[in-house]
Design an enzyme around this catalytic site. Structure first.
Site, PDB file in Angstrom:
ATOM      1  N   HIS A 170      13.450   2.027 -26.133  1.00 41.49           N
ATOM      2  CA  HIS A 170      13.928   0.927 -26.906  1.00 41.49           C
ATOM      3  C   HIS A 170      14.513   1.217 -27.929  1.00 41.49           C
ATOM      4  O   HIS A 170      13.725   0.959 -29.043  1.00 41.49           O
ATOM      5  CB  HIS A 170      13.470  -0.109 -26.107  1.00 41.49           C
ATOM      6  N   GLU A 178      -0.570   7.399  11.292  1.00 36.49           N
ATOM      7  CA  GLU A 178      -1.785   6.390  11.993  1.00 36.49           C
ATOM      8  C   GLU A 178      -2.162   7.917  12.225  1.00 36.49           C
ATOM      9  O   GLU A 178      -3.705   7.729  12.388  1.00 36.49           O
ATOM     10  CB  GLU A 178      -1.745   5.971  12.391  1.00 36.49           C
ATOM     11  N   ASP A 230      -4.853   2.303   1.758  1.00 35.33           N
ATOM     12  CA  ASP A 230      -5.138   1.178   3.336  1.00 35.33           C
ATOM     13  C   ASP A 230      -5.763   1.900   4.427  1.00 35.33           C
ATOM     14  O   ASP A 230      -6.909   2.304   4.662  1.00 35.33           O
ATOM     15  CB  ASP A 230      -3.605   0.413   3.307  1.00 35.33           C
ATOM     16  N   TYR A 251      -6.907   8.916 -17.462  1.00 32.08           N
ATOM     17  CA  TYR A 251      -7.900   9.475 -17.111  1.00 32.08           C
ATOM     18  C   TYR A 251      -8.145  11.072 -17.003  1.00 32.08           C
ATOM     19  O   TYR A 251      -7.209  11.656 -16.857  1.00 32.08           O
ATOM     20  CB  TYR A 251      -7.622  10.081 -14.942  1.00 32.08           C
ATOM     21  N   HIS A 298       0.765  -0.965   0.280  1.00 30.28           N
ATOM     22  CA  HIS A 298       0.324   0.181   0.047  1.00 30.28           C
ATOM     23  C   HIS A 298       1.140   1.110  -0.013  1.00 30.28           C
ATOM     24  O   HIS A 298       1.356   1.919   0.731  1.00 30.28           O
ATOM     25  CB  HIS A 298      -0.444   0.149   1.386  1.00 30.28           C
TER      26      HIS A 298
END
Ligand code: ZN
Ligand code: ZN
Length: 424
Positions: free
Chosen positions: A266, A398, A124, A322, A119
């Site tokens: 490449h 946290e 998360d 997006y 994560h």
């Protein structure tokens, strides 16, 4: 006068509930962090979420939306409109290098390659925050004027090659309908800001993201006799430089910034062979849909014409990923007092545009939406040196989780209260 006319309906109750379940939110986050799943593979996470919503007595819990998405419906005890809150659940193919005790050691496959899973973008945190919001709002549901729809979405970081997924597919499968959502909120944790800080931006806030592949075809020959063939390496080098003139010479940068980057070049197998073909890959970012189309036109034309000038050909493939994440100006302005009330005025700041992209943009094309950022770097650390999102050392403090829960709850409750039918 009653709840719908009260501007700040449940602050004390919400703050108390969020603080009370803080340990639970941290435990969910650690569990999800230790068991990360890649896009369209979030089976365990989705089950955790769905079981939780059911245990709270949600009116409806729909699973397997867009493969592994979960949509939960919490009807309040009073009549009112529908607001949606969104979290993403997927991890990234990254081998974790943090030293937290709940570090991920998961290994799997991504696009047929072995990889770790981490994560590394903080989804998360988003998932556990929204699980916390569900628990807090379920507790006060009788007093809620309207309905809260919880959207737990898979594959924000794009699905594996050959698969559909993410926000676009969630919408196609009806996540904004039945009942129809009228506003949507989402958040993202970021290492760029300290814990406690909230960043917002009205209008275009995150870029559109499109990738391109260019196959430049020449004619293979001996490296000592270049005149016998067409050298795609030299032609491709000119194309790389030509592409750099798009933003600097062709785009109106006073309107919106944009980016064209070549990330892959490449070609060739030996020092003494001029190869047949070179492959270029890169990304195009913009903050305006019209400029986005212009950029695509320039990339294609410049590549094809430079190739032609050197006797080679260029085939250009552009994939639109997006759209621009556009925060609804009215909704953004309306949200600032709520965010300030919860986080403290000094901690809520208008921030620069972000060149990263988000599929939250697809929801915002359907309904007014606000996507805001929340700092997750401990306040005693230097944010400019913190490992960024997507790094194997990305770290979420946290301490930020309860603020996520409180801001999401407050936005939903304030919005419902402000838009509920008025009492005579
Ligand atoms: Zn990400
Ligand atoms: Zn993310």
């Amino acid at each position: 006068m009653n709840a719908p006319d009260t501007p700040f309906p449940f602050d004390a109750a919400v703050a108390a509930a969020a603080d009370r379940i803080r340990a639970k939110i941290v435990a969910w986050r650690r569990d999800i962090h230790q068991n990360p799943e890649l896009g369209n593979r979030e089976h365990r996470t989705a089950k955790l979420v769905a079981d939780h919503l059911r245990s709270l007595g949600f009116d409806h819990v729909r699973e397997k939306v867009a493969h592994t998405g979960v949509v939960g419906l919490l009807k309040g005890g009073l009549p009112g409109p529908v607001v949606a809150l969104r979290a993403d659940m997927d991890g990234l193919p990254v081998i974790e290098e943090t030293d937290v005790p709940f570090k991920s050691t998961v290994r799997t496959e991504w696009n047929n390659m072995e990889c770790g899973v981490m994560h590394a973008c903080g989804h998360d945190a988003h998932t556990s925050i929204l699980m916390g919001v569900a628990e807090v709002l379920a507790e006060v549901r009788e007093r809620i004027p309207g309905t809260v729809k919880f959207i737990f979405q898979p594959a924000e970081e794009t699905p594996p090659i050959g698969e559909n997924g993410g926000a676009k597919m969630m919408i196609e499968e009806g996540c904004l309908e039945d009942p129809d959502v009228e506003a949507i909120f989402g958040l993202h944790v970021t290492s760029v800001f300290p814990t406690g800080m909230i960043g917002y931006r009205s209008g275009p806030a995150m870029a559109s993201a499109d990738d391109f592949r260019i196959f430049v075809r020449g004619t293979q020959t001996h490296a000592a006799m270049p005149w016998r063939g067409v050298d795609p390496i030299v032609v491709s080098s000119q194309i790389v430089l030509g592409l750099q003139t798009i933003v600097s010479r062709r785009m109106n940068i006073t309107h919106e910034p944009s980016i064209v980057t070549v990330g892959v070049f490449h070609g060739g197998v030996r020092h003494n062979i001029i190869p047949d073909e070179v492959k270029l890959e890169g990304t195009i970012r913009s903050f305006d849909e019209k400029q986005r189309d212009e950029l695509h036109g320039h990339v294609t034309r410049i590549s094809e014409m430079i190739a032609a000038s050197g006797g080679a050909t260029a085939k250009v493939h552009i994939h639109r990923w997006y759209d621009v994440t556009v925060n609804h100006p009215g909704l953004t302005a309306w949200s600032i007092p709520t965010l300030s009330r919860v986080a403290g005025e000094a901690n809520v700041r208008e921030v620069d545009k972000i060149c990263g992209a988000e599929d939250f943009s697809f929801y915002q094309k359907e309904v007014p939406g606000l996507f805001y950022w929340m700092g997750c770097t401990p306040s005693d650390r230097d944010c400019t040196k913190a490992a960024p999102n997507h790094s194997p050392r990305f770290y979420v403090d946290e301490e930020c989780l309860p603020l996520g829960v409180k801001t999401m709850c407050a936005l939903a409750l304030d919005w419902l209260a402000a838009n509920a039918p008025r009492k005579a």
